[in-house]
Scaffold this active site. Sequence first.
Site, PDB file in Angstrom:
ATOM      1  N   SER A  36      -6.505 -12.705  11.130  1.00 31.07           N
ATOM      2  CA  SER A  36      -5.201 -12.463  11.754  1.00 31.07           C
ATOM      3  C   SER A  36      -4.430 -13.742  12.059  1.00 31.07           C
ATOM      4  O   SER A  36      -3.214 -13.708  12.155  1.00 31.07           O
ATOM      5  CB  SER A  36      -5.352 -11.632  13.025  1.00 31.07           C
ATOM      6  OG  SER A  36      -5.858 -12.405  14.082  1.00 31.07           O
ATOM      7  N   LYS A 107      -4.252 -15.105  19.335  1.00 25.72           N
ATOM      8  CA  LYS A 107      -2.887 -14.869  18.846  1.00 25.72           C
ATOM      9  C   LYS A 107      -1.989 -16.039  19.237  1.00 25.72           C
ATOM     10  O   LYS A 107      -2.360 -16.902  20.016  1.00 25.72           O
ATOM     11  CB  LYS A 107      -2.303 -13.577  19.453  1.00 25.72           C
ATOM     12  CG  LYS A 107      -3.118 -12.334  19.204  1.00 25.72           C
ATOM     13  CD  LYS A 107      -3.169 -11.945  17.752  1.00 25.72           C
ATOM     14  CE  LYS A 107      -4.125 -10.784  17.537  1.00 25.72           C
ATOM     15  NZ  LYS A 107      -4.547 -10.667  16.156  1.00 25.72           N
TER      16      LYS A 107
END
Length: 167
Positions: A36, A107
């Site tokens: 990710s 993230k």
Amino acid sequence: MRTMLTDIVKTVAVVVPALVLVHSNGAKAATVVGASMSPTLNPQAGTVQKPPLPGVAQLEPATSSSAPVPSNDVVLLNVFAAKHGSLGRGDVVTLISPDNPHVELVKRVVALPGDVVATRSYKRRYVRVPKGHCWLEGDNPLASQDSNMFGPVPLGLVTGRVELIWR
């Protein structure tokens, strides 16, 4: 012999609490698993996965099993920055997943409280980030479960800011 034992006990009594304090409030290492955040983290997506380092926390992937298996980068996290609100746009952070408290994600901070963000796939096209929240996205939108899925993230779920990356 007795003074040597006393010295050892005194040293342990000082060093162990200091290490616990640093680990819980200062810095810790973690292994990043998943694609990710590629290419920033695990840029070799699709290569053979290295085993996690013993004794180092593992950041679980939040992507489907059909995603390529990346190699694992190890990151040094600044826990103090996360606990005391020292976060900025563009920082890479770790957080407890809003969907599963047993999973820790990594993230990038895209927006902070008061910012308006254009979303990629959230239920509304534009979102004003509420007070006490941030908007987090993965660098690889095709393999990231992020704020576009679960919306603004409470700042209290952010657990660390990435300071160093080891490949």
